[in-house]
Write an enzyme that holds these catalytic residues in place. Structure first.
Site, PDB file in Angstrom:
ATOM      1  N   GLN A  76       0.874  -1.320  -0.025  1.00  0.00           N
ATOM      2  CA  GLN A  76       0.224   0.055  -0.090  1.00  0.00           C
ATOM      3  C   GLN A  76       0.740   1.254   0.145  1.00  0.00           C
ATOM      4  O   GLN A  76       1.177   1.743   1.031  1.00  0.00           O
ATOM      5  CB  GLN A  76      -0.861   0.030   1.119  1.00  0.00           C
ATOM      6  N   PHE A  77       1.162   1.866  -1.100  1.00  0.00           N
ATOM      7  CA  PHE A  77       2.195   2.847  -1.308  1.00  0.00           C
ATOM      8  C   PHE A  77       1.481   4.076  -0.840  1.00  0.00           C
ATOM      9  O   PHE A  77       2.110   4.963  -0.236  1.00  0.00           O
ATOM     10  CB  PHE A  77       2.930   3.196  -2.666  1.00  0.00           C
ATOM     11  N   THR A  78       0.308   4.249  -0.826  1.00  0.00           N
ATOM     12  CA  THR A  78      -0.594   5.495  -0.479  1.00  0.00           C
ATOM     13  C   THR A  78      -0.313   5.756   1.062  1.00  0.00           C
ATOM     14  O   THR A  78      -1.020   6.700   1.789  1.00  0.00           O
ATOM     15  CB  THR A  78      -2.129   5.170  -0.778  1.00  0.00           C
TER      16      THR A  78
END
Length: 143
Positions: A76-78
């Protein structure tokens, strides 16, 4: 490295309508959303996996290690979004795929070495994540 952990009764991740990872524990499990930044390394992934495995957020102040709770790991890069300016998040703090992918894989592998039953999402894919949160209990782990 950041891990947003949710205590769940079940969780599943799908890509293009096909399930790529799921946990359906008899009791509780954990959904671990994993973000990687530029300064992370394999040692940090290992330490964070150990912290998650021992984290006492299940019923009766137990950890996943205590009860053998399964863990679904989803990249989950966010988690590294910067929303300080304007209305459009900046993703500059998130590590690029070639850096992040092996570290998310190392995090999942470290959990497995500790004895966890681990399922994973598909790195870089547009995923649909379904979960039945329990509590709800959500904790942010960071090193």
């Amino acid at each position: 490295m950041r891990v947003l952990v949710q205590r769940v009764l079940s969780a599943r991740v799908s890509v293009d309508g096909r399930t790529v990872g799921k946990i359906d524990p008899q009791g509780q499990g954990l959904l671990a959303l994993v973000g990687v930044t530029h300064t992370d390394d394999a040692a940090k992934a290992q330490r964070l996996a150990e912290k998650l495995w021992q984290l006492r957020i299940l019923d009766d102040q137990k950890s996943a290690a205590d009860v053998g709770a399964p863990i679904l790991v989803v990249s989950q890069f966010t988690l590294y979004a910067d929303t300080a300016k304007g209305r459009r998040p900046s993703w500059n703090a998130a590590a690029p795929g070639p850096v992040a992918q092996p570290l998310v894989a190392e995090f999942a592998a470290a959990l497995q070495r500790l004895g966890a039953q681990v399922a994973t999402g598909q790195f870089g894919a547009h995923m649909q994540v379904e979960s039945v949160n329990d509590g709800p209990v959500t904790v942010l782990l960071e090193l």
